[in-house]
Design a protein around this motif. Sequence first.
Motif, PDB file in Angstrom:
ATOM      1  N   UNK B 343       0.839  -1.199   0.000  1.00  0.00           N
ATOM      2  CA  UNK B 343       0.000   0.000   0.000  1.00  0.00           C
ATOM      3  C   UNK B 343       0.874   1.249   0.000  1.00  0.00           C
ATOM      4  N   UNK B 344       1.904   1.247   0.823  1.00  0.00           N
ATOM      5  CA  UNK B 344       2.819   2.383   0.844  1.00  0.00           C
ATOM      6  C   UNK B 344       3.591   2.430  -0.477  1.00  0.00           C
ATOM      7  N   UNK B 345       3.888   1.246  -1.017  1.00  0.00           N
ATOM      8  CA  UNK B 345       4.572   1.170  -2.301  1.00  0.00           C
ATOM      9  C   UNK B 345       3.824   1.879  -3.419  1.00  0.00           C
ATOM     10  N   UNK B 346       2.490   1.961  -3.301  1.00  0.00           N
ATOM     11  CA  UNK B 346       1.698   2.649  -4.335  1.00  0.00           C
ATOM     12  C   UNK B 346       1.826   4.156  -4.247  1.00  0.00           C
ATOM     13  N   UNK B 347       2.178   4.652  -3.063  1.00  0.00           N
ATOM     14  CA  UNK B 347       2.210   6.094  -2.835  1.00  0.00           C
ATOM     15  C   UNK B 347       3.538   6.715  -3.231  1.00  0.00           C
ATOM     16  N   UNK B 348       4.542   5.884  -3.424  1.00  0.00           N
ATOM     17  CA  UNK B 348       5.881   6.422  -3.586  1.00  0.00           C
ATOM     18  C   UNK B 348       6.670   5.533  -4.537  1.00  0.00           C
ATOM     19  N   UNK B 349       7.556   6.139  -5.345  1.00  0.00           N
ATOM     20  CA  UNK B 349       8.339   5.306  -6.269  1.00  0.00           C
ATOM     21  C   UNK B 349       9.180   4.272  -5.525  1.00  0.00           C
ATOM     22  N   UNK B 350       9.756   4.665  -4.387  1.00  0.00           N
ATOM     23  CA  UNK B 350      10.602   3.737  -3.636  1.00  0.00           C
ATOM     24  C   UNK B 350      10.362   3.926  -2.148  1.00  0.00           C
ATOM     25  N   UNK B 351      10.621   2.885  -1.388  1.00  0.00           N
ATOM     26  CA  UNK B 351      10.603   3.059   0.063  1.00  0.00           C
ATOM     27  C   UNK B 351      11.618   2.139   0.709  1.00  0.00           C
ATOM     28  N   UNK B 352      12.096   2.546   1.869  1.00  0.00           N
ATOM     29  CA  UNK B 352      12.974   1.703   2.673  1.00  0.00           C
ATOM     30  C   UNK B 352      12.178   1.289   3.897  1.00  0.00           C
ATOM     31  N   UNK B 353      12.252   0.001   4.233  1.00  0.00           N
ATOM     32  CA  UNK B 353      11.520  -0.485   5.390  1.00  0.00           C
ATOM     33  C   UNK B 353      12.509  -0.755   6.515  1.00  0.00           C
ATOM     34  N   UNK B 354      12.376  -0.039   7.605  1.00  0.00           N
ATOM     35  CA  UNK B 354      13.256  -0.246   8.761  1.00  0.00           C
ATOM     36  C   UNK B 354      12.663  -1.342   9.648  1.00  0.00           C
ATOM     37  N   UNK B 355      13.438  -1.808  10.605  1.00  0.00           N
ATOM     38  CA  UNK B 355      13.034  -3.024  11.328  1.00  0.00           C
ATOM     39  C   UNK B 355      13.524  -3.028  12.775  1.00  0.00           C
ATOM     40  N   UNK B 356      13.679  -1.857  13.380  1.00  0.00           N
ATOM     41  CA  UNK B 356      14.192  -1.830  14.755  1.00  0.00           C
ATOM     42  C   UNK B 356      13.202  -2.436  15.742  1.00  0.00           C
ATOM     43  N   UNK B 374      11.857  12.881  10.108  1.00  0.00           N
ATOM     44  CA  UNK B 374      11.152  12.951   8.831  1.00  0.00           C
ATOM     45  C   UNK B 374      11.204  14.389   8.287  1.00  0.00           C
ATOM     46  N   UNK B 375      11.012  15.354   9.173  1.00  0.00           N
ATOM     47  CA  UNK B 375      11.107  16.759   8.750  1.00  0.00           C
ATOM     48  C   UNK B 375      12.524  17.135   8.377  1.00  0.00           C
ATOM     49  N   UNK B 376      13.461  16.684   9.217  1.00  0.00           N
ATOM     50  CA  UNK B 376      14.856  17.051   8.978  1.00  0.00           C
ATOM     51  C   UNK B 376      15.354  16.530   7.627  1.00  0.00           C
ATOM     52  N   UNK B 377      14.959  15.307   7.272  1.00  0.00           N
ATOM     53  CA  UNK B 377      15.442  14.735   6.012  1.00  0.00           C
ATOM     54  C   UNK B 377      14.497  15.027   4.841  1.00  0.00           C
ATOM     55  N   UNK B 378      13.368  15.670   5.143  1.00  0.00           N
ATOM     56  CA  UNK B 378      12.438  16.043   4.077  1.00  0.00           C
ATOM     57  C   UNK B 378      11.808  14.844   3.393  1.00  0.00           C
ATOM     58  N   UNK B 379      11.585  13.778   4.119  1.00  0.00           N
ATOM     59  CA  UNK B 379      10.989  12.575   3.527  1.00  0.00           C
ATOM     60  C   UNK B 379       9.841  12.080   4.410  1.00  0.00           C
ATOM     61  N   UNK B 380       8.730  11.633   3.784  1.00  0.00           N
ATOM     62  CA  UNK B 380       7.593  11.121   4.551  1.00  0.00           C
ATOM     63  C   UNK B 380       7.911   9.741   5.110  1.00  0.00           C
ATOM     64  N   UNK B 381       7.192   9.408   6.175  1.00  0.00           N
ATOM     65  CA  UNK B 381       7.416   8.106   6.807  1.00  0.00           C
ATOM     66  C   UNK B 381       6.106   7.607   7.407  1.00  0.00           C
ATOM     67  N   UNK B 382       5.730   6.384   7.072  1.00  0.00           N
ATOM     68  CA  UNK B 382       4.551   5.749   7.683  1.00  0.00           C
ATOM     69  C   UNK B 382       5.054   4.668   8.627  1.00  0.00           C
ATOM     70  N   UNK B 383       4.368   4.479   9.756  1.00  0.00           N
ATOM     71  CA  UNK B 383       4.836   3.494  10.725  1.00  0.00           C
ATOM     72  C   UNK B 383       3.836   2.363  10.943  1.00  0.00           C
TER      73      UNK B 383
END
Lengths: 350, 488
Positions: B343-356, B374-383
């Motif tokens: 679903x997130x893949x549809x919103x954005x050309x690429x995404x990185x999935x973290x796993x902490x 997210x603000x500092x790097x200027x990139x959206x993030x869904x959790x």
Amino acid sequence: MSDLTQRFIERIQGATAPLCIRGGGSKDWYGNAPRGEVLETRGHAGIISHEPSELVITARCGTPLAEIEAALAEKGQCLPFEPPRFSAESTIGGVVAAGLSGPRRASAGALRDYLLGVKLLDGRGHELVFGGQVMKNVAGYDVARLMAGSLGTLGLLLEVSLKVMPLPAACATLQLPMPQAEALERLKRWAGQPLPIVASCWQDGVLTLRLSGARAAVEAAKEKVGAGDTAPESFWDDLRDQRLPFFAAETLWRLSLPPTTPPLDLPGEQLIEWRGGLRWLKSDAPAETIRAAAASAGGHATLWRAPDELKQRVGAFAPLPAPLMMLHKNLKAVFDPRGIFNPGRLYADL
Amino acid sequence: MSHTLPSTDTPEVPDAARDALLHELSGILPPTSLITHAEELKPYECDGLTAYRQMPWLVALPENEAQVVAILRACHRHGVPVVARGAGTGLSGGATPVAGGVILSLAKLMHILAIDPQACTARVQPGVRNLAISEAAAPYGLYYAPDPSSQLACTIGGNVAENSGGVHCLKYGLTVHNILKLRIALIDGTVIEIGSDAFDSPGYDLLALLVGSEGMLAVVLEATVKLTPKPQAARVVMASFDDLTQAGNAVAEIIAAGIIPAGLEMMDKPATAAVEDFVHAGYDLSAEAILLAESDGTPEEVEEEIAAMQTVLEKAGARSLRVSQSEAERLTFWAGRKAAFPAVGRLTPDYLCMDGTIPRKHLAQVLTRIGELSERYGLSCANVFHAGDGNLHPLIMFDANVPDELERATAFGARILELSVDVGGTITGEHGVGIEKIGQMCVQFTPDELAAFHAVKAAFDPQGLLNPGKAVPTPRRCSEYRLTGTAR
């Protein structure tokens, strides 16, 4: 609470002869005979943290098991793998090093399944931390679980973190008279069904079952397994700590087998746990016969309690195939290159 | 889109040795099982971590154990690195090829060898898909419990390598809790069985060491897995919260009440929006956090537990509660969570999935900090969050075609992982280190601990030929990481 880490490091780094790591000494008789200069860990004690909602407890190695179980019980929690308490002196470091689990093992899992992390001193006296205090952790090899059952041959455990679980809401104990073959058949059939049977014990023509879980589930299961007499819950403590009269034997074998193994054709008296997976055998049959029977069933036989002479001759644990022993030796060399920790306790070569 | 791969520190292989190895492999495998042409090698240049690509020298697709062993022996003799690969769905680059190396695809070893409904076990080859085991066990009322979201495609061999999890781990455990026995081949072709059909084996717990070893110690030839009786009933409560802290506290309250839910998952607002648009599950789009709490067992047990969880959730300040009224509705509630990545893949050309993974009590603090990053790097993030066991999956959205976005996304991810370590957690809960998080290993472990990992590898693979350069960083790479904050 006290921190003896520095003293341990000095002992390890200054050691010119083998060290025998010892907690409460409640399992001195387990495995092959301990040798070397005793390094007492009991003083390094204390619960470091227990946060019930995180389901984790972290304690120093010398903390008495009894203290840990009391702290957990106070918050309605427990160690579901039910490590045996051979004496009140038993410490958590020894519990992890021995890696033994009790009556609920077949349903709840083993000690190693609950071990989340360790802090240890290796044979160079380096302090190393593996795993952690969280449920899921795949960073690096799972060296923490490797310590479970390693009998102190790889390092001195300073701290351990264990996953804990809530105490079951309800328990019931039922006793049904039946011969061994029928008990094994029934246990096999029940294993594949969603029943809350958490422990089983067959001995001398009686199958004892422990049901536990939600009240409703326990009640419903009572009907399914069939009418039987109820027995006190203390039965399971006596079994867990081997206080039942059966265990008073000079020579006792522990056979760990695939649970579906049919009744064994071996002379002697048996007590069967873990829905058929653990068979205690009082027998004077030759060690080779017993080990061969266990191996041909797909399991292994440990000489649990025996006169020194017999243990020395046949070894406490079933011999390993050569390639597997090679890996063991390589790993021993990784963590204890000078071979100073508990040499021979597990195998003569380690 | 591609990125420079970390060097592997493996010795150069002379051309003559390569020619000899190729000749030997042609003798072991039929032509259709040996891929050497660039065009056919292309699908193997990456795994689920698509941002990192490397063409392998060749791909071998053995059909049986004897061929696997012969391939390993030949590669070992010629000193050529081998990377084992299942379905290639891994998210950390565990199966990313090594330059000049062989990809050992186990996809053709896909037979379920035995199901024993009385022992509740299945013996399977490494290329068998995770879900295929449950499908085969279904007629006996049994299933294989670990359910990573890629379970339709991912293989058991890969699950063993990564110690894969899923959404039911808190109650049913990870792969390590559900594997009884492995038949493995060492790099020199030695075949060993570890673990047992019994509940334990003598000696060290090598099974625990092998599970999650990211294909660096041995190759899995067969796995005997534990099957679990299928619960008679399952229902899920969906709760919405106005506030992330409240939702986090609700999770702690459920556990503190002595309940171990079969599943306990959380999604934040951006994640909920992404999945609702995708699956139309009727999620509360105005909630700051949505919690899914599942109970399974006998019908009586489920009723008791659902009622208890409802009480706790209401007390914890849930704004609204819905309990699934049918199996269809339960699956709908879960559909969104399970589809979070696509679903997130549809919103954005690429995404990185973290796993902490973090201690749950720090959830609100960590999510707030992720918001700031997210603000500092200027990139959206869904959790999305396996709330029950503290495993957090921030999905960092970026476009690799925009200059420096991959670099920013990578740096953002690195900061999240460092944050996880800072609060007492780990950089990876279930996806593995691979090449993706190798730099952050320098944050989580001391040089002595990393040296121990290298020595453990050498205990199994002295020449360092199995999946070299993955999971455990060299001291040189750690010095670099400490200087620059990046190891790549």
